[in-house]
Design a protein around this motif. Sequence first.
Motif, PDB file in Angstrom:
ATOM      1  N   GLY A  43       0.818  -1.213   0.000  1.00  0.00           N
ATOM      2  CA  GLY A  43       0.000   0.000   0.000  1.00  0.00           C
ATOM      3  C   GLY A  43       0.848   1.257   0.000  1.00  0.00           C
ATOM      4  O   GLY A  43       0.561   2.224  -0.717  1.00  0.00           O
ATOM      5  N   ASP A  44       1.904   1.255   0.786  1.00  0.00           N
ATOM      6  CA  ASP A  44       2.778   2.413   0.863  1.00  0.00           C
ATOM      7  C   ASP A  44       3.515   2.639  -0.456  1.00  0.00           C
ATOM      8  O   ASP A  44       3.631   3.776  -0.933  1.00  0.00           O
ATOM      9  CB  ASP A  44       3.772   2.231   2.008  1.00  0.00           C
ATOM     10  CG  ASP A  44       4.506   3.513   2.332  1.00  0.00           C
ATOM     11  OD1 ASP A  44       3.855   4.569   2.370  1.00  0.00           O
ATOM     12  OD2 ASP A  44       5.734   3.451   2.542  1.00  0.00           O
ATOM     13  N   GLU A  74       1.124   4.041  -3.104  1.00  0.00           N
ATOM     14  CA  GLU A  74       0.869   5.462  -2.924  1.00  0.00           C
ATOM     15  C   GLU A  74       2.093   6.280  -3.340  1.00  0.00           C
ATOM     16  O   GLU A  74       1.961   7.353  -3.923  1.00  0.00           O
ATOM     17  CB  GLU A  74       0.487   5.748  -1.478  1.00  0.00           C
ATOM     18  CG  GLU A  74      -0.230   7.066  -1.295  1.00  0.00           C
ATOM     19  CD  GLU A  74       0.646   8.130  -0.698  1.00  0.00           C
ATOM     20  OE1 GLU A  74       0.282   9.307  -0.801  1.00  0.00           O
ATOM     21  OE2 GLU A  74       1.704   7.798  -0.146  1.00  0.00           O
ATOM     22  N   MET A  85      -2.834  11.255   3.477  1.00  0.00           N
ATOM     23  CA  MET A  85      -2.888  10.006   2.712  1.00  0.00           C
ATOM     24  C   MET A  85      -1.673   9.122   2.986  1.00  0.00           C
ATOM     25  O   MET A  85      -1.779   7.900   2.976  1.00  0.00           O
ATOM     26  CB  MET A  85      -2.997  10.325   1.219  1.00  0.00           C
ATOM     27  CG  MET A  85      -3.227   9.119   0.361  1.00  0.00           C
ATOM     28  SD  MET A  85      -4.752   8.294   0.813  1.00  0.00           S
ATOM     29  CE  MET A  85      -4.655   6.885  -0.238  1.00  0.00           C
ATOM     30  N   MET A 126      -2.435   6.967   5.798  1.00  0.00           N
ATOM     31  CA  MET A 126      -3.526   6.010   5.629  1.00  0.00           C
ATOM     32  C   MET A 126      -3.299   4.995   4.516  1.00  0.00           C
ATOM     33  O   MET A 126      -4.035   4.020   4.426  1.00  0.00           O
ATOM     34  CB  MET A 126      -4.825   6.773   5.345  1.00  0.00           C
ATOM     35  CG  MET A 126      -5.277   7.622   6.499  1.00  0.00           C
ATOM     36  SD  MET A 126      -6.797   8.492   6.137  1.00  0.00           S
ATOM     37  CE  MET A 126      -7.877   7.165   5.709  1.00  0.00           C
ATOM     38  N   ASP A 127      -2.295   5.210   3.673  1.00  0.00           N
ATOM     39  CA  ASP A 127      -2.111   4.351   2.503  1.00  0.00           C
ATOM     40  C   ASP A 127      -1.941   2.883   2.867  1.00  0.00           C
ATOM     41  O   ASP A 127      -2.498   2.008   2.219  1.00  0.00           O
ATOM     42  CB  ASP A 127      -0.946   4.830   1.639  1.00  0.00           C
ATOM     43  CG  ASP A 127       0.354   4.985   2.408  1.00  0.00           C
ATOM     44  OD1 ASP A 127       0.407   4.623   3.599  1.00  0.00           O
ATOM     45  OD2 ASP A 127       1.321   5.468   1.808  1.00  0.00           O
ATOM     46  N   SER A 128      -1.208   2.613   3.915  1.00  0.00           N
ATOM     47  CA  SER A 128      -1.016   1.227   4.339  1.00  0.00           C
ATOM     48  C   SER A 128      -2.303   0.634   4.901  1.00  0.00           C
ATOM     49  O   SER A 128      -2.638  -0.519   4.621  1.00  0.00           O
ATOM     50  CB  SER A 128       0.076   1.140   5.394  1.00  0.00           C
ATOM     51  OG  SER A 128       1.293   1.617   4.872  1.00  0.00           O
ATOM     52  N   LEU A 129      -3.017   1.431   5.678  1.00  0.00           N
ATOM     53  CA  LEU A 129      -4.253   0.941   6.304  1.00  0.00           C
ATOM     54  C   LEU A 129      -5.322   0.583   5.277  1.00  0.00           C
ATOM     55  O   LEU A 129      -6.082  -0.365   5.473  1.00  0.00           O
ATOM     56  CB  LEU A 129      -4.809   1.981   7.274  1.00  0.00           C
ATOM     57  CG  LEU A 129      -4.002   2.214   8.538  1.00  0.00           C
ATOM     58  CD1 LEU A 129      -4.601   3.357   9.346  1.00  0.00           C
ATOM     59  CD2 LEU A 129      -3.947   0.949   9.367  1.00  0.00           C
ATOM     60  N   LEU A 130      -5.379   1.330   4.195  1.00  0.00           N
ATOM     61  CA  LEU A 130      -6.393   1.062   3.174  1.00  0.00           C
ATOM     62  C   LEU A 130      -6.255  -0.335   2.581  1.00  0.00           C
ATOM     63  O   LEU A 130      -7.231  -0.933   2.150  1.00  0.00           O
ATOM     64  CB  LEU A 130      -6.315   2.108   2.063  1.00  0.00           C
ATOM     65  CG  LEU A 130      -6.761   3.504   2.446  1.00  0.00           C
ATOM     66  CD1 LEU A 130      -6.482   4.486   1.312  1.00  0.00           C
ATOM     67  CD2 LEU A 130      -8.228   3.527   2.817  1.00  0.00           C
ATOM     68  N   VAL A 131      -5.056  -0.856   2.562  1.00  0.00           N
ATOM     69  CA  VAL A 131      -4.820  -2.189   2.023  1.00  0.00           C
ATOM     70  C   VAL A 131      -4.855  -3.241   3.137  1.00  0.00           C
ATOM     71  O   VAL A 131      -5.373  -4.338   2.952  1.00  0.00           O
ATOM     72  CB  VAL A 131      -3.465  -2.229   1.271  1.00  0.00           C
ATOM     73  CG1 VAL A 131      -3.195  -3.599   0.711  1.00  0.00           C
ATOM     74  CG2 VAL A 131      -3.437  -1.195   0.168  1.00  0.00           C
ATOM     75  N   VAL A 191      -6.387  -3.270   6.232  1.00  0.00           N
ATOM     76  CA  VAL A 191      -7.642  -3.519   6.958  1.00  0.00           C
ATOM     77  C   VAL A 191      -8.502  -4.602   6.304  1.00  0.00           C
ATOM     78  O   VAL A 191      -8.918  -5.549   6.981  1.00  0.00           O
ATOM     79  CB  VAL A 191      -8.426  -2.204   7.173  1.00  0.00           C
ATOM     80  CG1 VAL A 191      -9.841  -2.469   7.644  1.00  0.00           C
ATOM     81  CG2 VAL A 191      -7.691  -1.332   8.170  1.00  0.00           C
ATOM     82  N   PRO A 192      -8.778  -4.547   5.004  1.00  0.00           N
ATOM     83  CA  PRO A 192      -9.612  -5.613   4.431  1.00  0.00           C
ATOM     84  C   PRO A 192      -8.943  -6.986   4.462  1.00  0.00           C
ATOM     85  O   PRO A 192      -9.614  -7.999   4.670  1.00  0.00           O
ATOM     86  CB  PRO A 192      -9.860  -5.177   2.990  1.00  0.00           C
ATOM     87  CG  PRO A 192      -9.168  -3.900   2.784  1.00  0.00           C
ATOM     88  CD  PRO A 192      -8.506  -3.487   4.038  1.00  0.00           C
TER      89      PRO A 192
END
Length: 104
Positions: free
Chosen positions: A54-55, A58, A81, A84-89, A91-92
């Motif tokens: 994710g990082d 981004e 961003m 949050m870039d790492s979290l967006l990937v 979390v799911p």
Amino acid sequence: MAPSLSPKKSWEGFTGSVVWSVAVGIAAVVLLLDGSWLVGVMVGVAAACFATVGDLAESTLKRDLGIKDMGSILPGHGGIMDRMDSLLVVVPVTWALLTIFVPV
């Protein structure tokens, strides 16, 4: 690790993040969810790997756009961003692994 995208990322840093993510994954799954320590290892490794993806994704986007920060709230830190870039990937992926391997 990927000098053209993010020159400060290193394999040593990635190894450290995997080690700490596994330690936190084991502790969280065993102590909070009464799950197996093996699930904690799996969640920790997956979290570290997908956070890095994710990082780097981004960072690629920022390089393509030719900008340093995605916002002005946290100047010099990549903007909101970048936090949050790492979290967006992650979390799911974490949710899916815990749903599958830790019964309610």
